[in-house]
Design a protein around this motif. Structure first.
Motif, PDB file in Angstrom:
ATOM      1  N   HIS A  29       0.838  -1.193   0.000  1.00 27.23           N
ATOM      2  CA  HIS A  29       0.000   0.000   0.000  1.00 27.23           C
ATOM      3  C   HIS A  29       0.876   1.246   0.000  1.00 27.23           C
ATOM      4  O   HIS A  29       2.085   1.161   0.208  1.00 27.23           O
ATOM      5  CB  HIS A  29      -0.934   0.012   1.215  1.00 27.23           C
ATOM      6  N   ILE A  51      -3.265  -0.888  -5.833  1.00 27.93           N
ATOM      7  CA  ILE A  51      -3.048  -1.087  -4.398  1.00 27.93           C
ATOM      8  C   ILE A  51      -3.859  -0.054  -3.613  1.00 27.93           C
ATOM      9  O   ILE A  51      -4.187   1.012  -4.134  1.00 27.93           O
ATOM     10  CB  ILE A  51      -1.556  -0.993  -4.007  1.00 27.93           C
ATOM     11  N   PRO A  52      -4.149  -0.351  -2.345  1.00 25.05           N
ATOM     12  CA  PRO A  52      -4.879   0.611  -1.518  1.00 25.05           C
ATOM     13  C   PRO A  52      -4.019   1.826  -1.170  1.00 25.05           C
ATOM     14  O   PRO A  52      -2.796   1.727  -1.060  1.00 25.05           O
ATOM     15  CB  PRO A  52      -5.208  -0.174  -0.249  1.00 25.05           C
ATOM     16  N   GLN A  63      -7.601   4.082  -3.959  1.00 28.35           N
ATOM     17  CA  GLN A  63      -6.685   3.127  -4.568  1.00 28.35           C
ATOM     18  C   GLN A  63      -5.970   3.800  -5.723  1.00 28.35           C
ATOM     19  O   GLN A  63      -6.454   4.780  -6.285  1.00 28.35           O
ATOM     20  CB  GLN A  63      -7.397   1.863  -5.032  1.00 28.35           C
ATOM     21  N   CYS A 120     -11.376  -3.953  -0.099  1.00 25.76           N
ATOM     22  CA  CYS A 120     -10.760  -3.603   1.188  1.00 25.76           C
ATOM     23  C   CYS A 120     -11.674  -4.071   2.318  1.00 25.76           C
ATOM     24  O   CYS A 120     -12.889  -3.867   2.272  1.00 25.76           O
ATOM     25  CB  CYS A 120     -10.549  -2.094   1.293  1.00 25.76           C
TER      26      CYS A 120
END
Length: 148
Positions: A29, A51-52, A63, A120
């Motif tokens: 992340h 990715i977050p 994201q 998520c």
């Protein structure tokens, strides 16, 4: 239609999502204030397409993906890699990210994963605790279909 009925009859939609979740300490992340060159490096090293984006308190902000980053540095005649450090993640990230609480069902994760590479997972305080990938969802469906 037959597939959906089969999945419903097998109780797969009631499966615990925590069993399929990748915990946050193993999830690549970035933070929204990170420069884009750092985000691109994390994406390339991790092998993920997106990715977050988390804040310092591990709350999901959005994201970021390779396509968004590359879009931001496309010039008229070339990719302007030297511009990567001029932008931060917040300049290109999307705030629209699928989220679920840790006690919600697999059925919801399946629905959310249709248009997203991951979902998520958050706790009751909305703190990020991990992700459920489309891959893990499809693997569970495959295992259940093999049993039938």
């Amino acid at each position: 239609m037959i597939l959906l009925q089969t999945l419903k009859n097998s109780q797969i939609t009631d499966h615990e999502i925590l069993q399929l979740m990748i915990p946050q300490e193993k999830v690549a992340h970035v933070q929204s204030n990170h420069p884009l060159d750092h985000a691109l490096l994390v994406l390339i090293k991790s092998g993920y397409t997106a990715i977050p984006v988390l804040d310092p308190e591990y709350k999901v902000q959005g994201q970021v993906g390779k396509a968004q980053i590359l879009d931001s540095i496309l010039g008229m005649e070339r990719i302007e890699m030297d511009r990567l450090h001029d932008y931060s993640v917040s300049d290109v990230m999307t705030e629209k990210v699928p989220r679920m609480k840790q006690d919600e069902t697999f059925g919801k994760a399946l629905m959310l994963s249709i248009n997203h590479p991951f979902v998520c997972i958050e706790d009751e305080d909305r703190s990020f605790i991990g992700i459920m990938t489309r891959r893990s969802i499809l693997a569970l469906i495959h295992r259940h279909l093999e049993k039938i």
